[in-house]
Design a protein around this motif. Structure first.
Motif, mmCIF file in Angstrom:
data_model
loop_
_atom_site.group_PDB
_atom_site.id
_atom_site.type_symbol
_atom_site.label_atom_id
_atom_site.label_comp_id
_atom_site.label_asym_id
_atom_site.label_seq_id
_atom_site.Cartn_x
_atom_site.Cartn_y
_atom_site.Cartn_z
ATOM 1 N N HIS A 178 0.809 -1.213 0.000
ATOM 2 C CA HIS A 178 0.000 0.000 0.000
ATOM 3 C C HIS A 178 0.850 1.274 0.000
ATOM 4 C CE1 HIS A 178 -3.697 -2.288 0.771
ATOM 5 N NE2 HIS A 178 -2.968 -3.026 1.575
ATOM 6 N N LEU A 179 2.171 1.134 -0.140
ATOM 7 C CA LEU A 179 3.019 2.326 -0.141
ATOM 8 C C LEU A 179 2.710 3.227 -1.335
ATOM 9 C CD1 LEU A 179 5.398 3.943 0.996
ATOM 10 C CD2 LEU A 179 6.910 2.559 -0.427
ATOM 11 N N LYS A 180 2.553 2.642 -2.510
ATOM 12 C CA LYS A 180 2.265 3.444 -3.698
ATOM 13 C C LYS A 180 0.951 4.198 -3.531
ATOM 14 C CE LYS A 180 4.493 -0.100 -6.544
ATOM 15 N NZ LYS A 180 4.304 -1.078 -7.635
ATOM 16 N N GLU A 181 -0.051 3.518 -3.011
ATOM 17 C CA GLU A 181 -1.359 4.152 -2.811
ATOM 18 C C GLU A 181 -1.261 5.312 -1.829
ATOM 19 O OE1 GLU A 181 -5.799 2.941 -1.089
ATOM 20 O OE2 GLU A 181 -4.281 1.395 -1.496
ATOM 21 N N GLN A 182 -0.477 5.144 -0.767
ATOM 22 C CA GLN A 182 -0.326 6.204 0.220
ATOM 23 C C GLN A 182 0.404 7.411 -0.365
ATOM 24 O OE1 GLN A 182 1.114 3.114 3.198
ATOM 25 N NE2 GLN A 182 0.253 4.610 4.587
ATOM 26 N N VAL A 183 1.445 7.153 -1.161
ATOM 27 C CA VAL A 183 2.181 8.257 -1.775
ATOM 28 C C VAL A 183 1.304 8.989 -2.789
ATOM 29 C CG1 VAL A 183 4.180 8.858 -3.178
ATOM 30 C CG2 VAL A 183 4.409 7.146 -1.375
ATOM 31 N N GLU A 184 0.495 8.254 -3.531
ATOM 32 C CA GLU A 184 -0.410 8.889 -4.487
ATOM 33 C C GLU A 184 -1.456 9.731 -3.773
ATOM 34 O OE1 GLU A 184 -0.169 9.176 -7.577
ATOM 35 O OE2 GLU A 184 1.397 7.712 -8.063
ATOM 36 N N LYS A 185 -1.921 9.281 -2.605
ATOM 37 C CA LYS A 185 -2.866 10.085 -1.811
ATOM 38 C C LYS A 185 -2.200 11.370 -1.334
ATOM 39 C CE LYS A 185 -5.968 6.495 -0.061
ATOM 40 N NZ LYS A 185 -6.476 5.795 1.148
ATOM 41 N N TYR A 186 -0.910 11.271 -0.999
ATOM 42 C CA TYR A 186 -0.165 12.468 -0.608
ATOM 43 C C TYR A 186 -0.141 13.475 -1.755
ATOM 44 C CZ TYR A 186 3.730 15.384 0.982
ATOM 45 O OH TYR A 186 4.514 16.449 1.347
ATOM 46 N N LYS A 187 0.143 12.989 -2.961
ATOM 47 C CA LYS A 187 0.180 13.882 -4.112
ATOM 48 C C LYS A 187 -1.191 14.478 -4.389
ATOM 49 C CE LYS A 187 1.304 14.137 -9.029
ATOM 50 N NZ LYS A 187 1.695 13.386 -10.249
ATOM 51 N N GLU A 188 -2.244 13.677 -4.235
ATOM 52 C CA GLU A 188 -3.598 14.181 -4.459
ATOM 53 C C GLU A 188 -3.972 15.255 -3.447
ATOM 54 O OE1 GLU A 188 -8.198 12.427 -4.531
ATOM 55 O OE2 GLU A 188 -6.479 11.063 -4.437
ATOM 56 N N THR A 189 -3.457 15.122 -2.210
ATOM 57 C CA THR A 189 -3.786 16.078 -1.151
ATOM 58 C C THR A 189 -2.983 17.365 -1.282
ATOM 59 O OG1 THR A 189 -4.325 14.257 0.357
ATOM 60 C CG2 THR A 189 -3.921 16.425 1.338
ATOM 61 N N PHE A 190 -1.663 17.234 -1.509
ATOM 62 C CA PHE A 190 -0.775 18.396 -1.478
ATOM 63 C C PHE A 190 -0.368 18.886 -2.859
ATOM 64 C CE2 PHE A 190 -0.184 16.129 2.526
ATOM 65 C CZ PHE A 190 -0.374 17.150 3.442
ATOM 66 N N GLY A 191 -0.632 18.105 -3.902
ATOM 67 C CA GLY A 191 -0.343 18.541 -5.251
ATOM 68 C C GLY A 191 1.033 18.169 -5.766
ATOM 69 N N TYR A 192 1.839 17.472 -4.984
ATOM 70 C CA TYR A 192 3.181 17.080 -5.426
ATOM 71 C C TYR A 192 3.622 15.865 -4.619
ATOM 72 C CZ TYR A 192 4.179 19.849 -1.255
ATOM 73 O OH TYR A 192 4.170 20.352 0.014
ATOM 74 N N TYR A 193 4.628 15.162 -5.137
ATOM 75 C CA TYR A 193 5.170 14.010 -4.426
ATOM 76 C C TYR A 193 6.066 14.479 -3.277
ATOM 77 C CZ TYR A 193 3.646 10.779 -8.094
ATOM 78 O OH TYR A 193 2.900 10.025 -8.961
ATOM 79 N N PRO A 194 6.165 13.684 -2.227
ATOM 80 C CA PRO A 194 7.068 14.064 -1.130
ATOM 81 C C PRO A 194 8.521 13.945 -1.550
ATOM 82 C CG PRO A 194 6.202 11.860 -0.766
ATOM 83 C CD PRO A 194 5.476 12.406 -1.963
ATOM 84 N N GLU A 195 9.369 14.719 -0.898
ATOM 85 C CA GLU A 195 10.811 14.638 -1.178
ATOM 86 C C GLU A 195 11.387 13.308 -0.735
ATOM 87 O OE1 GLU A 195 14.976 16.890 0.122
ATOM 88 O OE2 GLU A 195 13.020 17.773 0.607
ATOM 89 N N SER A 196 10.890 12.783 0.373
ATOM 90 C CA SER A 196 11.368 11.507 0.899
ATOM 91 C C SER A 196 10.251 10.845 1.689
ATOM 92 C CB SER A 196 12.599 11.714 1.794
ATOM 93 O OG SER A 196 12.267 12.531 2.906
ATOM 94 N N VAL A 197 10.328 9.525 1.801
ATOM 95 C CA VAL A 197 9.409 8.761 2.638
ATOM 96 C C VAL A 197 10.248 7.961 3.630
ATOM 97 C CG1 VAL A 197 7.532 8.609 0.974
ATOM 98 C CG2 VAL A 197 9.338 6.914 0.898
ATOM 99 N N HIS A 198 9.810 7.960 4.881
ATOM 100 C CA HIS A 198 10.546 7.302 5.952
ATOM 101 C C HIS A 198 9.703 6.122 6.415
ATOM 102 C CE1 HIS A 198 13.214 10.877 6.254
ATOM 103 N NE2 HIS A 198 12.120 11.470 5.779
ATOM 104 N N VAL A 199 10.160 4.935 6.114
ATOM 105 C CA VAL A 199 9.338 3.738 6.266
ATOM 106 C C VAL A 199 10.069 2.683 7.087
ATOM 107 C CG1 VAL A 199 8.097 4.100 4.106
ATOM 108 C CG2 VAL A 199 10.231 2.818 4.089
#
Length: 226
Positions: A63-84
């Motif tokens: 579900h990492l891809k889905e979570q990152v895509e939700k981030y982009k949908e919310t903020f309008g851009y991909y995060p610089e880094s993900v800490h997992v």
């Protein structure tokens, strides 16, 4: 089990009052099996986003891809880094993040190198400290807001109770930011040295309130505070 010569029964009932509950094998010391909802949660600027709730066991890394895509949908851009956690650091997730210019925390796959630079050690330590924020949010939700004491029986009401708990966690964070902003309005230059992270960060708090539309900066007045 006797007729089919098996060791378990799929979808077996383990609770008469909550038949939707499934045993989830965790392998922890003292608690090898847990019962209840399994959550997939992300944390952005100390605000918690509840991405997935399931009564069945699932692999979080899918579900990492889905979570990152939700981030982009919310903020309008991909995060610089993900800490997992370690379970998310699969080859597929690493390649997917690399294609989008996202740095994923943790060591590289394969045999660890013999010589690690000080910069890499510092970055790894910083990433691990940053990732611990989500663990703290779970602890806060359990100790202060009774996440581990969900008494509802139906799956729908239990999911609602869990979602409200994380809502209150976010509201408590928002309240602290509001109090920091309020106190910073009455500080003078003599106490200016105290207005530094992690005590009171005026610019950071003000920007968050502006993004959340709690403050209108179009006028030179504080009468627009919600």
């Amino acid at each position: 089990m006797w007729e089919n010569k098996t060791q378990s029964v799929p979808q077996r009932i383990v609770s008469l009052t909550q038949p939707h509950i499934r045993p989830i094998v965790r392998g922890k010391a003292g608690k090898p099996i847990e019962f209840g909802a399994k959550l997939s949660v992300s944390c952005v600027d100390n605000y918690v986003f509840l991405d997935k709730i399931s009564w069945e066991n699932f692999n979080e890394s899918c579900h990492l891809k889905e979570q990152v895509e939700k981030y982009k949908e919310t903020f309008g851009y991909y995060p610089e880094s993900v800490h997992v956690d370690k379970i998310y650091r699969t080859r597929e997730n690493r390649n997917w993040c690399k294609e989008r210019g996202i740095r994923i925390s943790g060591p590289k796959l394969g045999r660890p190198p013999k010589n690690v630079s000080e910069e890499e050690k510092k970055q790894a330590h910083s990433d691990e400290c940053f990732r611990n924020a989500i663990e703290g949010k779970f602890g806060q939700a359990k100790r202060r807001f009774s996440l581990n004491l969900v008494m509802t029986k139906l799956p729908e009401t239990s999911i609602t109770s869990i979602a409200i708990t994380f809502l209150v966690v976010n509201l408590s964070k928002l309240l602290r930011q509001f109090l920091s902003l309020f106190l910073s309005l009455f500080t003078n230059n003599r106490t200016g040295e105290l207005i530094k992270p992690p005590f009171i960060n005026f610019d950071y708090t003000l920007n968050n309130f502006y993004v959340l539309k709690l403050i209108d900066l179009s006028e030179n007045s504080w009468s627009k505070v919600a």
